[in-house]
Design a protein around this motif. Sequence first.
Motif, short mmCIF file in Angstrom:
data_model
loop_
_atom_site.label_atom_id
_atom_site.label_comp_id
_atom_site.label_asym_id
_atom_site.label_seq_id
_atom_site.Cartn_x
_atom_site.Cartn_y
_atom_site.Cartn_z
N GLU A 253 -5.97 10.94 -1.76
CA GLU A 253 -6.81 9.84 -1.34
C GLU A 253 -7.47 9.15 -2.52
OE1 GLU A 253 -9.47 11.62 1.43
OE2 GLU A 253 -8.06 11.50 3.10
N LEU B 291 -7.59 7.23 -6.10
CA LEU B 291 -6.73 6.29 -6.78
C LEU B 291 -6.00 7.00 -7.91
CD1 LEU B 291 -6.24 3.16 -6.59
CD2 LEU B 291 -7.85 2.95 -8.48
N ASP C 162 -0.64 4.08 -8.99
CA ASP C 162 -1.01 2.98 -8.09
C ASP C 162 -1.28 1.71 -8.88
OD1 ASP C 162 -0.99 4.70 -5.85
OD2 ASP C 162 -3.06 5.32 -6.24
N GLN D 203 -9.02 0.49 -4.82
CA GLN D 203 -8.47 1.28 -3.73
C GLN D 203 -8.40 0.46 -2.45
OE1 GLN D 203 -9.95 5.24 -3.61
NE2 GLN D 203 -8.09 5.86 -2.58
N ALA D 204 -9.45 -0.31 -2.18
CA ALA D 204 -9.49 -1.13 -0.97
C ALA D 204 -8.51 -2.29 -1.03
CB ALA D 204 -10.91 -1.65 -0.74
N LEU E 220 -5.80 -2.69 -2.89
CA LEU E 220 -4.40 -2.26 -2.93
C LEU E 220 -3.92 -1.75 -1.57
CD1 LEU E 220 -4.28 -0.47 -6.42
CD2 LEU E 220 -3.37 -2.73 -5.81
N GLN E 221 -4.86 -1.30 -0.75
CA GLN E 221 -4.52 -0.87 0.60
C GLN E 221 -4.50 -2.04 1.58
OE1 GLN E 221 -7.50 2.12 1.35
NE2 GLN E 221 -6.35 3.74 0.34
N GLY E 222 -4.83 -3.24 1.09
CA GLY E 222 -4.81 -4.42 1.95
C GLY E 222 -6.07 -4.60 2.76
N ASP E 223 -7.14 -3.87 2.42
CA ASP E 223 -8.38 -3.97 3.18
C ASP E 223 -9.26 -5.12 2.71
OD1 ASP E 223 -7.58 -1.70 4.54
OD2 ASP E 223 -8.65 -0.33 3.20
#
Length: 367
Positions: free
Chosen positions: A30, A32, A97, A325-326, A328-331
């Motif tokens: 979880e 990065l 990532d 992190q957000a 790159l996750q599309g959030d």
Amino acid sequence: MNTMMVPTCGVPGLLLMLLTLFFNHVSARERLQVAVAGLSHDHVNTLLNAYQQEAVEILGIAESDQALVVHYQERYKLDDVLFFKTVDDMLQTIRPDIVLAYNAISEHVDAAEVCLPLGIPLMVEKPLAATNEHARRIAELATKYRTQVFTNYETTWYGSNQTLKRMVDGGEVGKLKKIMVKDGHQGPREIGCSEAFLSWLTDPEKNGGGALIDFGCYGANLMTWLMNGERPIAVTAVTRQLKPALYPMVDDDATIILEYRGGTTGIIQASWDWPYSIKDLTVYGEKTSLHAVDANTLVLHSSPKEQVDIPLVKGYFDGHLSYLQAVLQGDVNDHMDLSSLANNLIVVEILHAARESAKRGERILLH
């Protein structure tokens, strides 16, 4: 109603061990997973401290300077297996990532040439590039390979700036008349920057300039954000060498004026000659003014003698790792935010025009 409890002591030791390993693996995944391009930028210490606190995973570090490698290995107890000579060598072995670049500004384009064709996103320390040509090449690669590029600024994560922006967007100051940004410190030598960092920070080719680049980029970044991506129509700049014995090759003090359509003026004061560290943003509108004094302080002035401390909004990211992190996750939609490629292409354009203006002693029109 009776609830049956399973005592911990009833779980076999092997099962406990397997469960612990499993949850540790999930927790680690979880986080990065990053790779590092270069160690010569002192901001890398922030990342390595986060790594020590298990807030991020580092899969690899590319650095050709063996003295730097040894320094950071000893300081942060880094394993030999993490190190590679080049970014190319590193990315043939690992797949992070994202790659985080902590090298000279002129070398950002080199990292992009390797990372983006592989579809690996890249974040560089501010500013995006040393020249317009480098910035455009990075943008070309990002578009061709549909891979994101970000720029990291300390001031992006200031709650005061984020609150100020929301208030401006909400119309609480009225039409923006003037934006003023002061950034800098006593000087990189004076505050104890490492020799590896100074070797390129004070080099006009590797850094692109001196204080104008190092601290002028903050103001250009914030103004582009506050103006919702609008380019200025003209740039005027004056640079000085107040300490030529310390910084013989670059400026150490710069004032930049940006003119926008509709009458808004931006003033950037970037210097290695402040009496103390400063990162300060003030906006003046038709109704009132807002002053982000530091990361945690925002003051509203309805007159010179009347001021109110504004509570800061919660919920924005506390740093570049949680942001990445957000996004790159599309959030998160990063379009034209402070870290975005779109914003930072304009930043480099402003800095280029400011250099030309100072050199030629002329107001530079942006076409």
